[in-house]
Design a protein around this motif. Structure first.
Motif, PDB file in Angstrom:
ATOM      1  N   ALA A 289      41.010 -47.931  28.913  1.00 21.36           N
ATOM      2  CA  ALA A 289      42.181 -48.707  28.501  1.00 21.36           C
ATOM      3  C   ALA A 289      42.835 -48.092  27.266  1.00 21.36           C
ATOM      4  O   ALA A 289      44.034 -48.267  27.039  1.00 21.36           O
ATOM      5  CB  ALA A 289      41.782 -50.157  28.216  1.00 21.36           C
ATOM      6  N   LYS A 290      42.042 -47.365  26.477  1.00 22.78           N
ATOM      7  CA  LYS A 290      42.563 -46.721  25.266  1.00 22.78           C
ATOM      8  C   LYS A 290      43.592 -45.655  25.642  1.00 22.78           C
ATOM      9  O   LYS A 290      43.306 -44.728  26.386  1.00 22.78           O
ATOM     10  CB  LYS A 290      41.406 -46.085  24.495  1.00 22.78           C
ATOM     11  N   GLY A 291      44.812 -45.805  25.154  1.00 26.28           N
ATOM     12  CA  GLY A 291      45.857 -44.829  25.441  1.00 26.28           C
ATOM     13  C   GLY A 291      46.231 -44.744  26.909  1.00 26.28           C
ATOM     14  O   GLY A 291      46.770 -43.732  27.369  1.00 26.28           O
ATOM     15  N   PHE A 292      46.008 -45.827  27.639  1.00 26.28           N
ATOM     16  CA  PHE A 292      46.251 -45.832  29.090  1.00 26.28           C
ATOM     17  C   PHE A 292      47.676 -45.402  29.421  1.00 26.28           C
ATOM     18  O   PHE A 292      47.909 -44.538  30.274  1.00 26.28           O
ATOM     19  CB  PHE A 292      45.974 -47.231  29.653  1.00 26.28           C
ATOM     20  N   TYR A 293      48.660 -46.018  28.737  1.00 28.38           N
ATOM     21  CA  TYR A 293      50.066 -45.732  29.083  1.00 28.38           C
ATOM     22  C   TYR A 293      50.516 -44.349  28.623  1.00 28.38           C
ATOM     23  O   TYR A 293      51.492 -43.812  29.154  1.00 28.38           O
ATOM     24  CB  TYR A 293      50.982 -46.821  28.517  1.00 28.38           C
ATOM     25  N   ASP A 294      49.783 -43.780  27.656  1.00 28.57           N
ATOM     26  CA  ASP A 294      50.106 -42.413  27.239  1.00 28.57           C
ATOM     27  C   ASP A 294      49.658 -41.397  28.284  1.00 28.57           C
ATOM     28  O   ASP A 294      50.286 -40.351  28.457  1.00 28.57           O
ATOM     29  CB  ASP A 294      49.444 -42.104  25.892  1.00 28.57           C
ATOM     30  N   ARG A 295      48.549 -41.709  28.966  1.00 33.40           N
ATOM     31  CA  ARG A 295      48.011 -40.782  29.977  1.00 33.40           C
ATOM     32  C   ARG A 295      48.483 -41.111  31.394  1.00 33.40           C
ATOM     33  O   ARG A 295      48.264 -40.328  32.320  1.00 33.40           O
ATOM     34  CB  ARG A 295      46.473 -40.791  29.928  1.00 33.40           C
ATOM     35  N   LEU A 296      49.108 -42.280  31.540  1.00 35.68           N
ATOM     36  CA  LEU A 296      49.537 -42.706  32.870  1.00 35.68           C
ATOM     37  C   LEU A 296      50.528 -41.744  33.530  1.00 35.68           C
ATOM     38  O   LEU A 296      50.396 -41.469  34.730  1.00 35.68           O
ATOM     39  CB  LEU A 296      50.131 -44.124  32.802  1.00 35.68           C
ATOM     40  N   PRO A 297      51.543 -41.208  32.819  1.00 41.23           N
ATOM     41  CA  PRO A 297      52.504 -40.334  33.509  1.00 41.23           C
ATOM     42  C   PRO A 297      51.859 -39.158  34.239  1.00 41.23           C
ATOM     43  O   PRO A 297      52.213 -38.870  35.388  1.00 41.23           O
ATOM     44  CB  PRO A 297      53.420 -39.858  32.368  1.00 41.23           C
ATOM     45  N   ALA A 298      50.899 -38.488  33.598  1.00 38.58           N
ATOM     46  CA  ALA A 298      50.232 -37.349  34.245  1.00 38.58           C
ATOM     47  C   ALA A 298      49.388 -37.817  35.427  1.00 38.58           C
ATOM     48  O   ALA A 298      49.355 -37.170  36.480  1.00 38.58           O
ATOM     49  CB  ALA A 298      49.363 -36.602  33.237  1.00 38.58           C
ATOM     50  N   ALA A 299      48.721 -38.963  35.255  1.00 43.30           N
ATOM     51  CA  ALA A 299      47.903 -39.504  36.350  1.00 43.30           C
ATOM     52  C   ALA A 299      48.782 -39.913  37.525  1.00 43.30           C
ATOM     53  O   ALA A 299      48.425 -39.701  38.690  1.00 43.30           O
ATOM     54  CB  ALA A 299      47.103 -40.712  35.853  1.00 43.30           C
ATOM     55  N   ARG A 300      49.942 -40.467  37.226  1.00 45.95           N
ATOM     56  CA  ARG A 300      50.876 -40.900  38.266  1.00 45.95           C
ATOM     57  C   ARG A 300      51.377 -39.699  39.075  1.00 45.95           C
ATOM     58  O   ARG A 300      51.443 -39.746  40.307  1.00 45.95           O
ATOM     59  CB  ARG A 300      52.041 -41.643  37.618  1.00 45.95           C
ATOM     60  N   ILE A 301      51.710 -38.619  38.378  1.00 50.46           N
ATOM     61  CA  ILE A 301      52.179 -37.408  39.063  1.00 50.46           C
ATOM     62  C   ILE A 301      51.082 -36.852  39.968  1.00 50.46           C
ATOM     63  O   ILE A 301      51.320 -36.503  41.132  1.00 50.46           O
ATOM     64  CB  ILE A 301      52.634 -36.348  38.032  1.00 50.46           C
ATOM     65  N   ALA A 302      49.854 -36.801  39.433  1.00 48.94           N
ATOM     66  CA  ALA A 302      48.732 -36.276  40.227  1.00 48.94           C
ATOM     67  C   ALA A 302      48.466 -37.152  41.444  1.00 48.94           C
ATOM     68  O   ALA A 302      48.256 -36.658  42.560  1.00 48.94           O
ATOM     69  CB  ALA A 302      47.479 -36.174  39.356  1.00 48.94           C
ATOM     70  N   ALA A 303      48.493 -38.469  41.239  1.00 47.56           N
ATOM     71  CA  ALA A 303      48.219 -39.400  42.343  1.00 47.56           C
ATOM     72  C   ALA A 303      49.301 -39.323  43.413  1.00 47.56           C
ATOM     73  O   ALA A 303      49.023 -39.456  44.608  1.00 47.56           O
ATOM     74  CB  ALA A 303      48.106 -40.830  41.812  1.00 47.56           C
ATOM     75  N   SER A 304      50.552 -39.087  42.999  1.00 43.70           N
ATOM     76  CA  SER A 304      51.655 -39.042  43.963  1.00 43.70           C
ATOM     77  C   SER A 304      51.544 -37.850  44.909  1.00 43.70           C
ATOM     78  O   SER A 304      52.188 -37.821  45.956  1.00 43.70           O
ATOM     79  CB  SER A 304      52.997 -39.000  43.230  1.00 43.70           C
TER      80      SER A 304
END
Length: 750
Positions: A289-304
């Motif tokens: 949960a720590k820094g979740f939204y900071d790391r979300l963009p890269a995770a979102r791109i990878a997941a897509s």
């Protein structure tokens, strides 16, 4: 080609930073939020404008939304947020998101009215004290335009990628070929009916035999309809885990047979996706949960870029980027094309998929797998219960500020059943005095949790959420609900009780969700009689119906009614020996694998014990109460191509539907019950209510649900055009005309 996005969705994409933090809870309910917005609006001037529709453009991007309110006298645009507790406890990134939303609305308003400046206000409304905290700031239109352009530019790269994905997906879907050599008999008729339903924007009820491939037969036509019907998403909704697996398997087959760039997402329950069940959902506790939204963009791109985001693949992506798998799956629900999920993700009160579809104005199609299960599942979603013993335990251990509201609630509770003589009693009206005490109690609990977020766990939290559900259901109470009290003695004069608000007709809640989609398709092998499901699920009057012809021949399945046996409770002991002899005789004549279904675990164990004693050479294995997933798989693994034995199971349980044992793995079924729900005071009350509403109390409460379980269980035997088997219906009531009328048309019964 343009891309449309809601203001809220835009800002959640561009302006959410920092930790995932669920400590600023419990948030107001949707109903409380609506009331709060109305209260704020009622305090404004006569010229105050509510729900102002706004829209604007930035290159290929169309941004739309509704601002909460605008006061032309003061030139102030307001964004209203309801809360409870201490506003200072609100995380900074929540406030930042709220300002981003109101600033985007501010520019759209300036553009609409030709303003050079505007006051923007965040109005935080305390739903308990009904006070307002107003944060006001004046902005120049040029500044707001710059902010708007900046947010749009941040989103535009993703939007362009999404437009390219959509175009490639739709182009490939239009040329998609059925992934098997040919349709199975009946499968083409099913697929054509689904395509026609989505093309005409109607709901469809499709009764189709087990074993024809309903999963691929319903997904395939909706993928073909993606482009012509401009569908954003397809939701495949299931009652149980095996249904999700079948849908994911179908997606895998489609991916393997084509270059279709279809993003498929599996949604699972939070407790199955959480990596740290012992930690709270905030950055000070959970590393994901720590820094979740900071790391979300890269995770979102990878997941897509992963076409099949099942639970395992999504977890791999999440952990590779250090984010929570469960909340990454919630994010990817916005960007997937085919979402495979449990019923509750679309039909529950706070259903995420339904909420996202409404907010983003998605054009969707919904597939409801094994739809006969939706009646009971929906009833449970819209029901609520409270246990007094849990309240007693809390009263003994609760923090001091909570003792008085809990004691007040208990006094009102005791007053409810002081005159109740019977152990069970149903009431015509809801318990208003208790509900008032419950409201005060939940407010006190909510305030306490806001001040002591570390208390958000354990029994106190569990009771709080149960109380909120009870209060919510109580608001909706009408003739489609039953309020009842089940009382039990604790020893001496002490007693305790359980209060229940039971929804018995979920139609009014299911209908809006079915009709919100471009098309909703409910399919199952058992949707007869049609009017029963249409009435209870609230299907529109123009719902289409197809009863797919069976691909199986009558000679493949020998269905025999054993009239000389009664499985009624009073005859149960006398039925044991005849059932055992019948099973043993059939096994001797045709050795192989069989399933034997019974109405209860006790009945099952009695027959299994007698069979083991009198015919010890017959291998048998039994379903037990509360089997874990691995144990259920172990039970099924006993059915092999080379084995011979009998699996004992409870009708309507884990092995009565949704399992596939083709060929020699299963050659017959013994069904020693009519499947009728238990005769008890609750079901008798439901029968009375069904009689009052539909004029068919016994049929709606007992007969239809019972026979549906029987047909589902029998459907385990014939799984392909090459299978052969036997089904023995062991109860004299199977000989009745009204019962036989409910059995599959292709059966020839002797």
């Amino acid at each position: 080609m343009s891309y449309s996005v809601a203001v809220r969705a835009l800002c959640e994409f561009t302006a959410k930073v920092g930790d995932l933090d669920l400590r600023f809870t419990p948030s107001p309910s949707a109903q409380e939020g609506i009331i709060g917005h109305r209260t704020v609006a009622s305090r404004r001037s006569a010229r105050y404008q509510n729900e102002v529709a706004l829209e604007g453009e930035y290159q290929q991007l169309k941004v739309r939304g509704r601002a909460d309110g605008y006061d032309p006298d003061t030139n102030r645009l307001e964004e209203v947020k309801t809360y409870r507790g201490d506003l200072d406890a609100q995380p900074a990134n929540h406030r930042q998101l709220h300002w981003a939303q109101v600033k985007v609305y501010g520019w759209l308003m300036c553009q609409k009215l030709g303003l050079t400046e505007i006051d923007l206000a965040l109005v935080y409304f305390d739903i308990v004290g009904e006070g307002e905290i107003l944060l006001n700031q004046r902005f120049q239109a040029a500044e707001l335009e710059g902010f708007f352009n900046q947010q749009c530019a941040l989103f535009l790269g993703w939007a362009r990628q999404e437009m390219q994905h959509r175009e490639a997906r739709n182009t490939a879907a239009q040329t998609l070929v059925f992934p098997h050599a040919d349709f199975r008999p009946g499968q083409r008729a099913l697929a054509e009916s689904v395509y026609k339903a989505v093309s005409t924007g109607r709901c469809l009820m499709a009764q189709a035999p087990t074993g024809i491939g309903k999963t691929i037969g319903t997904i395939f036509p909706l993928l073909k309809a993606l482009a012509p019907q401009q569908l954003d998403k397809v939701f495949f909704l299931t009652a149980k885990t095996p249904g999700r697996k079948l849908a994911l398997d179908a997606a895998h087959v489609l991916h393997a047979s084509s270059d279709l760039p279809l993003r498929v997402l599996e949604l699972v329950a939070r407790d199955k996706a959480c990596e740290h069940l012992d930690k709270a959902c905030h950055g000070d506790s959970c590393p994901l949960a720590k820094g979740f939204y900071d790391r979300l963009p890269a995770a979102r791109i990878a997941a897509s870029k992963v076409r099949l985001l099942d639970q395992r693949n999504l977890r791999d992506v999440a952990l590779a980027h250090g984010v929570c798998p469960y909340y990454l799956s919630q994010e990817m629900a916005r960007w997937a094309d085919l979402v495979v999920a449990d019923y509750n993700y679309y039909f529950d009160f706070g259903a995420m998929l339904f909420g996202l579809a409404q907010l983003n104005q998605w054009r969707t199609a919904a597939l409801v797998d094994e739809a006969h299960n939706l009646v009971e599942r929906a009833r449970s979603m819209y029901s609520a219960s409270l246990d007094q013993y849990s309240l007693k335990t809390l009263r003994d251990t609760a923090p001091e500020p909570l003792k008085k509201p809990l004691q007040r609630l208990n006094r009102e509770w005791n007053a409810l059943h002081k005159d109740q003589i019977a152990a069970y009693q149903a009431y015509a009206t809801r318990p208003d005095k208790l509900l008032q005490a419950l409201s005060l109690c939940t407010s006190a609990l909510g305030d306490y949790f806001n001040e002591h977020p570390e208390a958000l766990s354990g029994d106190l939290q569990a009771f709080y959420f149960e109380a909120l559900q009870f209060a919510k259901v109580a608001e909706l109470f009408n003739e489609h609900f039953i309020f009842d009290i089940s009382k039990r003695q604790l020893g001496g004069k002490r007693s305790s009780s359980t209060l229940c608000l039971r929804n018995v007709v979920p139609a009014e809640f299911i209908r809006p969700r079915l009709t919100a989609a471009r098309s909703s398709v409910l399919f199952s092998a058992t949707l007869s009689p049609r009017h029963y499901y249409a009435d209870l699920l609230g299907l529109p009057t123009d719902t289409a119906w197809v009863d797919v012809e069976s691909p199986f021949r009558a000679e493949q399945l020998h269905v025999r009614i054993v009239n000389k046996i009664s499985t009624r409770f009073v005859h149960r002991q006398a039925s044991l020996a005849p059932i055992v002899e019948l099973i043993a005789r059939q096994f001797a004549q045709q050795p192989g694998n069989y399933l034997a279904f019974f109405s209860s675990f006790d009945y099952l164990q009695q027959v299994a014990q007698l069979l083991a004693e009198t015919h010890p050479r017959i291998l048998l294995w039994q379903q037990s109460r509360g089997m874990a997933e691995a144990e259920r798989q172990g039970f099924l693994d006993q059915f092999t191509e080379d084995s011979q034995g009998i699996g004992f199971a409870v009708l309507g349980g884990a092995f009565g539907e949704g399992i596939d044992l083709p060929g020699a793995r299963l050659i017959g079924a013994f069904i020693a019950t009519l499947g009728l729900p238990q005769l008890n005071p609750v079901n008798e009350q439901i029968k009375l209510r069904m009689a009052a509403i539909f004029g068919a109390g016994y049929d709606y409460t007992y007969l239809y649900p019972g026979i549906q379980k029987v047909v589902q269980a029998a459907g385990r035997v014939i799984r392909s055009e090459h299978d052969r088997g036997v089904v023995m219906l062991m109860d004299d009531r199977f000989g009745e005309a009204r019962v036989q009328h409910l059995l599959p048309r292709w059966w020839v019964v002797d």
